[in-house]
Design an enzyme around this catalytic site. Sequence first.
Site, PDB file in Angstrom:
ATOM      1  CG  HIS A  67      -2.261   0.625   0.957  1.00  0.00           C
ATOM      2  ND1 HIS A  67      -2.434   1.731   0.146  1.00  0.00           N
ATOM      3  CD2 HIS A  67      -3.509   0.277   1.381  1.00  0.00           C
ATOM      4  CE1 HIS A  67      -3.718   2.038   0.108  1.00  0.00           C
ATOM      5  NE2 HIS A  67      -4.390   1.183   0.829  1.00  0.00           N
ATOM      6  CG  ASP A 100      -3.149   4.525  -3.150  1.00  0.00           C
ATOM      7  OD1 ASP A 100      -2.525   4.175  -2.129  1.00  0.00           O
ATOM      8  OD2 ASP A 100      -3.115   5.679  -3.613  1.00  0.00           O
TER       9      ASP A 100
END
Length: 231
Positions: free
Chosen positions: A202, A206
């Site tokens: 992450h 995203d």
Amino acid sequence: MVTEVKLPNIRKIIAKNLMAALHEQAQYTMNAEADVTDLLALRKQIKGAGEALGLANANIGDMVMFAVVKALAKHPELNAEFDGNVIRQHSAVNVGFACDTPRGLMVPVLHGAQAMGLGQMGAAVKSLAKDAIGGTLDPDAMVGGTFTVSNLGAFGVTTFTPVINPPQVGILGVGRTLLHPVRTADGVEYRDFMQLSLTLDHRVVDGAPGARFLQTLTAILENFQLVCIAG
């Protein structure tokens, strides 16, 4: 009765790398499924006439790998490495694939996969897997990966959470194929759906870009023959 088993060196290395990955990366997993009814039918045709077409070694796993490579070419942000400061996106797609061996998990790397056809890719994967299982795999064949695929569908696993091999930023888990009812204009049709689990870092990727990659991969798997024709 207690049996003590000394941890082999390869398991110590695996444990160290996996713990480092989980501690140093912000890993998350998203799941999707692809309608592979037509893909399975195509595989049946290839199995029957594959030798004449130069595709005799191509199986479902090879076809998934081929689709992953095509999808990565459209989403270079996943075909990347991250060292904590710099993201390195690669033009070459070097796909690692998890391989179960008598000595434990090994991840051979298929270098330059973006330039391979389906038949060539299938032959290369089988050669690397044979060397890994037989203990003759060149150590250089396990470095330089830019993305990894782990396929546990043959073991009956539906979905799972694959762990990224750093400094890569993504790994795809392939689960078993399930039969689902689908509503059609004529009623209900049962179709085969492959389960996909995508783990990403992450810090770099995203959820939306990851979801778009899964959409692309799903579209390729569901229209595999057209993608092959288009090159």
